[in-house]
Design an enzyme around this catalytic site. Structure first.
Site, PDB file in Angstrom:
ATOM      1  N   TYR A   1       6.583  14.476 -22.301  1.00 57.06           N
ATOM      2  CA  TYR A   1       6.019  14.442 -20.946  1.00 57.06           C
ATOM      3  C   TYR A   1       5.036  13.296 -20.713  1.00 57.06           C
ATOM      4  CZ  TYR A   1       8.094  19.060 -20.988  1.00 57.06           C
ATOM      5  OH  TYR A   1       8.973  20.103 -21.111  1.00 57.06           O
ATOM      6  N   ALA A   2       5.089  12.250 -21.527  1.00 57.45           N
ATOM      7  CA  ALA A   2       4.196  11.091 -21.363  1.00 57.45           C
ATOM      8  C   ALA A   2       4.739  10.205 -20.247  1.00 57.45           C
ATOM      9  CB  ALA A   2       4.067  10.329 -22.670  1.00 57.45           C
ATOM     10  N   ASN A   3       4.530  10.665 -19.031  1.00 55.43           N
ATOM     11  CA  ASN A   3       5.047   9.997 -17.838  1.00 55.43           C
ATOM     12  C   ASN A   3       3.991  10.045 -16.743  1.00 55.43           C
ATOM     13  OD1 ASN A   3       7.841   9.953 -18.972  1.00 55.43           O
ATOM     14  ND2 ASN A   3       7.676  12.165 -18.687  1.00 55.43           N
TER      15      ASN A   3
ATOM     16  N   HIS B   1       0.830  -1.197   0.000  1.00 56.22           N
ATOM     17  CA  HIS B   1       0.000   0.000   0.000  1.00 56.22           C
ATOM     18  C   HIS B   1       0.870   1.254   0.000  1.00 56.22           C
ATOM     19  CE1 HIS B   1      -3.188   2.638   2.083  1.00 56.22           C
ATOM     20  NE2 HIS B   1      -3.425   2.613   0.787  1.00 56.22           N
TER      21      HIS B   1
ATOM     22  N   ASP C   1       8.000   7.752 -20.831  1.00 57.21           N
ATOM     23  CA  ASP C   1       8.315   7.781 -22.255  1.00 57.21           C
ATOM     24  C   ASP C   1       9.762   7.347 -22.457  1.00 57.21           C
ATOM     25  OD1 ASP C   1       9.945  10.048 -21.691  1.00 57.21           O
ATOM     26  OD2 ASP C   1       8.366  11.451 -22.259  1.00 57.21           O
TER      27      ASP C   1
END
EC number: 5.4.99.62
Length: 139
Positions: free
Chosen positions: A128-130, A20, A28
């Protein structure tokens, strides 16, 4: 907590061992990955696998309760950002729980990846594909 079966053994193991609030990053092809953080490199060629396909595979396995993204993602790559948000909203409906969205600067995001149990590198070449997913519980 793990929900289903992944073919990639390394990725499956990481998801199965999350507790948890543990975090993983999906990134990217260009995001710097800290040396001390486990790297799961799925990238084959530019665009393969895609960021969204990787997110879908991970969401099929992992219960999430929080998401961290760079502010720049929504500004610079709005279509992909909206596709991610749609997947997260769908996940909320499927699990019946609210998923918290947080935005930080790209520089702060890069620092935050140091806290991830693993960074999963895709072949995505969209700026910025993170995303950082925070593990939830299935109960």
């Amino acid at each position: 907590m793990k929900k289903n079966a992944l073919i990639n053994a390394e990725l499956s193991y990481v998801v199965a061992t999350l507790g948890h609030t543990d975090e993983i990053t999906i990134c990217d092809a260009g995001l710097p990955i800290p040396d001390e953080t486990q790297r799961i490199d799925l990238a084959l060629i530019p665009g393969v696998p895609t960021f969204i396909d990787t997110v879908k595979a991970v969401l099929g396995e992992m219960q999430i309760e929080g998401v961290v993204m760079a502010e720049e993602f929504a500004q610079v790559s709005p279509d992909l950002h909206q596709a991610l948000i749609a997947l997260i909203r769908n996940e909320e409906l499927l699990c019946g729980k609210k998923i918290t969205l947080s935005y930080v600067s790209h520089e702060a995001f890069k620092v935050h990846t140091q806290d991830s149990k693993a960074v999963i590198r895709t072949g995505e070449c969209t700026p910025y594909a993170n995303v950082i997913f925070q593990s939830g519980v299935v109960f």
